[in-house]
Write an enzyme that holds these catalytic residues in place. Structure first.
Site, PDB file in Angstrom:
ATOM      1  N   CYS A   1      -4.736  -0.520 -25.590  1.00 30.35           N
ATOM      2  CA  CYS A   1      -5.813   0.218 -26.256  1.00 30.35           C
ATOM      3  C   CYS A   1      -6.668  -0.725 -27.090  1.00 30.35           C
ATOM      4  CB  CYS A   1      -5.222   1.312 -27.146  1.00 30.35           C
ATOM      5  SG  CYS A   1      -6.440   2.127 -28.204  1.00 30.35           S
TER       6      CYS A   1
ATOM      7  N   CYS B   1      -6.176   0.224 -31.063  1.00 34.77           N
ATOM      8  CA  CYS B   1      -4.900   0.150 -31.785  1.00 34.77           C
ATOM      9  C   CYS B   1      -4.833  -1.097 -32.675  1.00 34.77           C
ATOM     10  CB  CYS B   1      -3.734   0.141 -30.792  1.00 34.77           C
ATOM     11  SG  CYS B   1      -3.245   1.774 -30.202  1.00 34.77           S
TER      12      CYS B   1
ATOM     13  N   HIS C   1      -1.848   5.918 -32.112  1.00 38.14           N
ATOM     14  CA  HIS C   1      -2.601   6.195 -30.883  1.00 38.14           C
ATOM     15  C   HIS C   1      -2.418   7.628 -30.399  1.00 38.14           C
ATOM     16  CE1 HIS C   1      -4.571   4.980 -27.117  1.00 38.14           C
ATOM     17  NE2 HIS C   1      -3.632   5.644 -26.467  1.00 38.14           N
TER      18      HIS C   1
ATOM     19  N   ASN D   1     -16.406  12.730 -30.771  1.00 37.12           N
ATOM     20  CA  ASN D   1     -16.212  13.334 -29.451  1.00 37.12           C
ATOM     21  C   ASN D   1     -14.723  13.262 -29.144  1.00 37.12           C
ATOM     22  OD1 ASN D   1     -18.974  13.744 -28.959  1.00 37.12           O
ATOM     23  ND2 ASN D   1     -19.214  11.651 -28.219  1.00 37.12           N
TER      24      ASN D   1
ATOM     25  N   SER E   1     -14.409   7.913 -24.361  1.00 35.76           N
ATOM     26  CA  SER E   1     -13.950   6.845 -23.475  1.00 35.76           C
ATOM     27  C   SER E   1     -12.588   6.269 -23.861  1.00 35.76           C
ATOM     28  CB  SER E   1     -14.982   5.707 -23.454  1.00 35.76           C
ATOM     29  OG  SER E   1     -15.164   5.178 -24.753  1.00 35.76           O
TER      30      SER E   1
ATOM     31  N   HIS F   1      -7.662   7.179 -28.398  1.00 31.94           N
ATOM     32  CA  HIS F   1      -7.233   6.867 -29.768  1.00 31.94           C
ATOM     33  C   HIS F   1      -8.087   7.684 -30.740  1.00 31.94           C
ATOM     34  CE1 HIS F   1      -5.205   3.934 -32.539  1.00 31.94           C
ATOM     35  NE2 HIS F   1      -6.125   4.440 -33.344  1.00 31.94           N
TER      36      HIS F   1
ATOM     37  N   HIS G   1     -10.615   8.686 -33.142  1.00 28.07           N
ATOM     38  CA  HIS G   1     -11.724   7.954 -33.742  1.00 28.07           C
ATOM     39  C   HIS G   1     -13.009   8.768 -33.684  1.00 28.07           C
ATOM     40  CE1 HIS G   1     -12.685   7.161 -29.511  1.00 28.07           C
ATOM     41  NE2 HIS G   1     -13.885   6.778 -29.902  1.00 28.07           N
TER      42      HIS G   1
ATOM     43  N   GLN H   1     -17.569   8.214 -34.752  1.00 25.42           N
ATOM     44  CA  GLN H   1     -18.629   7.212 -34.799  1.00 25.42           C
ATOM     45  C   GLN H   1     -19.628   7.526 -35.901  1.00 25.42           C
ATOM     46  OE1 GLN H   1     -20.259   5.789 -30.974  1.00 25.42           O
ATOM     47  NE2 GLN H   1     -18.916   7.274 -29.957  1.00 25.42           N
TER      48      GLN H   1
END
Length: 372
Positions: free
Chosen positions: A54, A57, A131, A171, A179, A182, A184, A186
């Site tokens: 990943c 990670c 993760h 998202n 994509s 993990h 996250h 933005q």
């Protein structure tokens, strides 16, 4: 014979969205139709706590191959390796995006083909080093760290002289174009205020002028807290509702009960309450179909352009999940919805009732306890 009465749960109708000044067609009778269309593959979530492959990670090499993530233990922010906007580029502003030596074409180009260069920065916010987590499985203190990071990043990026808006979003799920699984989100910091928040700012200003100084979203909070038919959950500082004008089946709107223009304005208690409401609604989402519920989430608040936005900005979060009937059947915005106006089958009140019935204990925790 008695005259048939209009029934919002049976008869088609349009609902007005005062935030974007647009209509949504609601067709509740269509929820009964059989479905033989597209079904998404149900993916069992078997992610490990740490994935050596990943790019997000801790201690792993990032996608570009040049940078290595630190051994972070909470949230972690870094510049997006594939940003949508860049800090520096040649400037461009004005009409005539297509040059032509033909005077007629040049004139038409000046009238119709307008473009602007856009500078900015894009950053990634890892919510957790683990993760295999999602916000629905994090505790309130862990999500509070995410909220604090959002506020810090908003202030840091907003202070840049060329940044006028900071869009924070997440998202979740491959079906939403994510994509990397993990946990996250933005941040996109831009030179201009994007189209969606611009619509809301115009509507807020218009309502304020027409209603003699009242705030559209303060009034909407009062309405929903009083009516409660679309309310999903609440705490002292925030309320989560399925908005009357929702487009997506289980769309929700999280609103600050106090008039706050942006996330840095929240005090300590309010930040914890925002983390609490996010944990609760994302957990309810996962429990609807007992799956990792995909969605796009975004925060709308005041631009960072140095102007006074106390009138036209009221902190709120939009959550747009696509699932409709099951973990494998999602809503599509196609056909009439692209050519005419958005349409939904389930009423907002029905969706809120379904979400209220969902537990705030994650289904994986319940499964684990019953299997012992």
């Amino acid at each position: 014979m008695a005259e048939e009465q209009f029934d919002f749960t049976e008869h088609s109708h349009r609902r007005w969205n005062p935030l974007t000044e647009s209509w949504v067609l609601c067709s509740p009778h269509r929820a009964k139709r059989p479905w033989q269309g597209q079904q998404e593959k149900a993916v069992e979530d078997t992610r490990p706590e740490y994935d050596p492959k990943c790019f997000l990670c801790p201690s792993n090499v990032r996608v570009g191959g040049d940078d290595v993530n630190p051994a972070y233990s909470s949230t972690y922010v870094f510049p997006n390796d594939f940003p949508a906007v860049k800090k520096s580029q040649p400037s461009f502003s004005g009409p005539g995006a297509v040059a032509s030596e033909n005077p007629e074409i040049a004139s038409l180009s000046n009238d119709l083909l307008k473009a602007e260069g856009v500078r900015g920065q894009c950053r990634v916010v890892c919510f957790s080093p683990k993760h295999n987590l999602a916000m629905a499985q994090m505790d309130t203190s862990e999500i509070r760290s995410v909220v604090d990071t959002w506020a810090e990043q908003y202030e840091e990026l907003g202070k840049l002289d060329y940044i006028n808006y900071v869009q924070i979003f997440e998202n979740k799920g491959a079906v939403m174009g994510c994509s990397n699984p993990h946990p996250h989100g933005q941040l996109w910091a831009l030179e201009d205020v994007p189209e969606e928040p611009s619509k809301e700012i115009r509507a807020m200003n218009k309502y304020h002028a027409e209603k003699h100084g009242r705030c559209l979203l303060c009034d909407y909070v009062a309405l929903e807290v009083g009516d409660r038919s679309r309310l999903v959950c609440e705490n002292e500082s925030f309320v989560c509702v399925v908005p009357f004008w929702a487009v997506w089946p289980y769309e929700t709107l999280i609103l600050s009960k106090q008039h706050k223009a942006s996330i840095p304005e929240l005090d300590d208690k309010q930040r914890t309450d925002l983390a609490d409401i996010l944990r609760r609604i994302t957990c309810r989402y996962d429990n609807v179909f007992e799956c990792s519920f995909p969605y796009s989430m975004g925060i709308h608040g005041a631009p960072s352009d140095g102007k006074d936005h106390s009138i036209d900005s009221h902190l709120h979060l939009h959550m747009y999940p696509p699932l409709l009937r099951s973990a494998s059947v999602k809503k599509f915005l196609v056909g009439f919805e692209m050519m005419g106006e958005p349409q939904r089958d389930l009423t907002s009140e029905q969706a809120a009732e379904r979400l209220r019935a969902c537990s705030e204990v994650h289904y994986t925790v319940k499964d684990a306890s019953t299997s012992k």
